[in-house]
Write an enzyme that holds these catalytic residues in place. Structure first.
Site: not given
Length: 360
Positions: A144-146, A149, A168
């Protein structure tokens, strides 16, 4: 570029959310530190007891302000793994590396093959294969998020290791190298062209294929990571899969739009779940029995955990848990899109799945 005062303000807001996001019980086991851990990460894992064959492995990366235990509590990955006999690995960030517990997806030394955090996670995967006997042909990653990435960075840096990945509310690989650039890209500013994104992916390793499948999840009301990033991730991966722009197939799943792109062999290679009305977080459905609402874990009636695992072949496409526990999620909906069957038929199917080793 955003101002430094804007960056500081966003960091302060993130820190204010940390206490509630991290205070969750941990049912995972600490992984012994690998011999090489340049990213100085901690690993937590869960493996099935006495599996009949080497289990698959899902690497799960938490978001900023979260811990491995908090993300597992909200997403339900370890519970799903326990029910269906696969292993999970949760790398965890430390405040020494990042004050907000973000994986450092915007630091080139942490996302370059055989360096930093990506190497630490790669070594954890190797340990799970060598020590805990997971199947090296079925290794997946999500975040998720970081963490999303960073999951994309792992797919780019080690495409030969991962069979598939799910990103995500994440970002494309290699688009930022400083904190201000990271915040610009999160807002959708300065994203590279599809040609540049493709080149960055191809140059991240010497790999020439086959390439991991990619699942992209993003909310239309995400004010932290702009939805433009989801489209950029798709652009980054279309080239290596030979998927032309506009060649996607669209359908509705659990009330949300799913677009799918096939590779040259006809395999579903890229998918994009566009979650209408959702903000920044992981989509969960408490009524599924896997996951529950929490900070950045958003009950929107569709379980990303269940659908991702199903797409990877880790759970039967039609299976539903007998019993759902939703006592801590008032008003949660029953999960749409999963057929209900009479108890007798359900029992016959479950008995067959257990006999085949596909269900515990």
């Amino acid at each position: 570029m955003r101002s430094i005062s804007d960056t500081i303000e966003r960091l302060a807001r993130a820190r204010a959310q940390t206490a509630g996001a991290t205070a969750q019980p941990n049912k995972l086991t600490r992984l012994a530190d690998p011999s090489r851990n340049p990213g100085q990460l901690t690993g937590w894992y869960q493996c099935p007891d006495s599996p009949a064959s080497p289990p698959a492995l899902v690497v799960v990366l938490h978001g900023c302000t979260q811990t491995a235990a908090a993300y597992d509590h909200g997403s339900g990955w370890s519970r799903l793994a326990e029910d269906y006999g696969f292993a999970v690995l949760f790398p965890e960030q430390s405040r020494q590396n990042n004050a907000n517990l973000c994986f450092n997806w915007f630091q080139s030394d942490d996302v370059t093959r055989d360096k930093g955090e990506v190497l630490s996670i790669r070594e954890m995967v190797a340990s799970m294969i060598e020590v805990h006997g997971v199947d090296p042909r079925r290794v997946f990653v999500t975040g998720l998020s970081a963490g999303g990435a960073m999951a994309n960075s792992l797919l780019a840096s080690y495409p030969e290791v991962f069979t598939g990945g799910a990103i995500i509310a994440g970002l494309p690989f290699g688009v930022a190298s400083t904190v201000p650039e990271a915040f610009d890209r999160m807002r959708g500013h300065g994203l590279p062209s599809s040609t540049t994104l493709d080149a960055g992916l191809r140059n991240a390793s010497r790999h020439e294929g086959p390439w991991p499948t990619v699942s992209v999840w993003h909310g239309t009301k995400d004010n932290t990571v702009a939805e433009a990033n989801a489209l950029a991730i798709i652009d980054q991966w279309r080239g290596v899969h030979g998927a032309e722009a506009g060649s996607n197939h669209a359908q509705v799943v659990d009330g949300h739009r799913l677009e799918t792109w096939k590779d040259a062999s006809g395999r579903d290679a890229i998918e994009h779940y566009r979650i209408v009305g959702m903000g920044h977080g992981t989509p969960v459905d408490a009524a599924s029995g896997y996951g529950r609402p929490a900070a950045h874990m958003l009950d929107v009636g569709i379980s990303s955990t269940v659908h991702i695992a199903r797409a990877w072949g880790l759970t039967p496409s039609f299976e539903r848990r007998e019993k759902t526990e939703v006592s801590d999620a008032p008003g949660a909906k029953s999960q749409p899109g999963l057929p209900q069957m009479p108890d007798g038929i359900q029992q016959v199917i479950e008995d067959a799945l257990r006999a085949a080793g596909l269900m515990k």
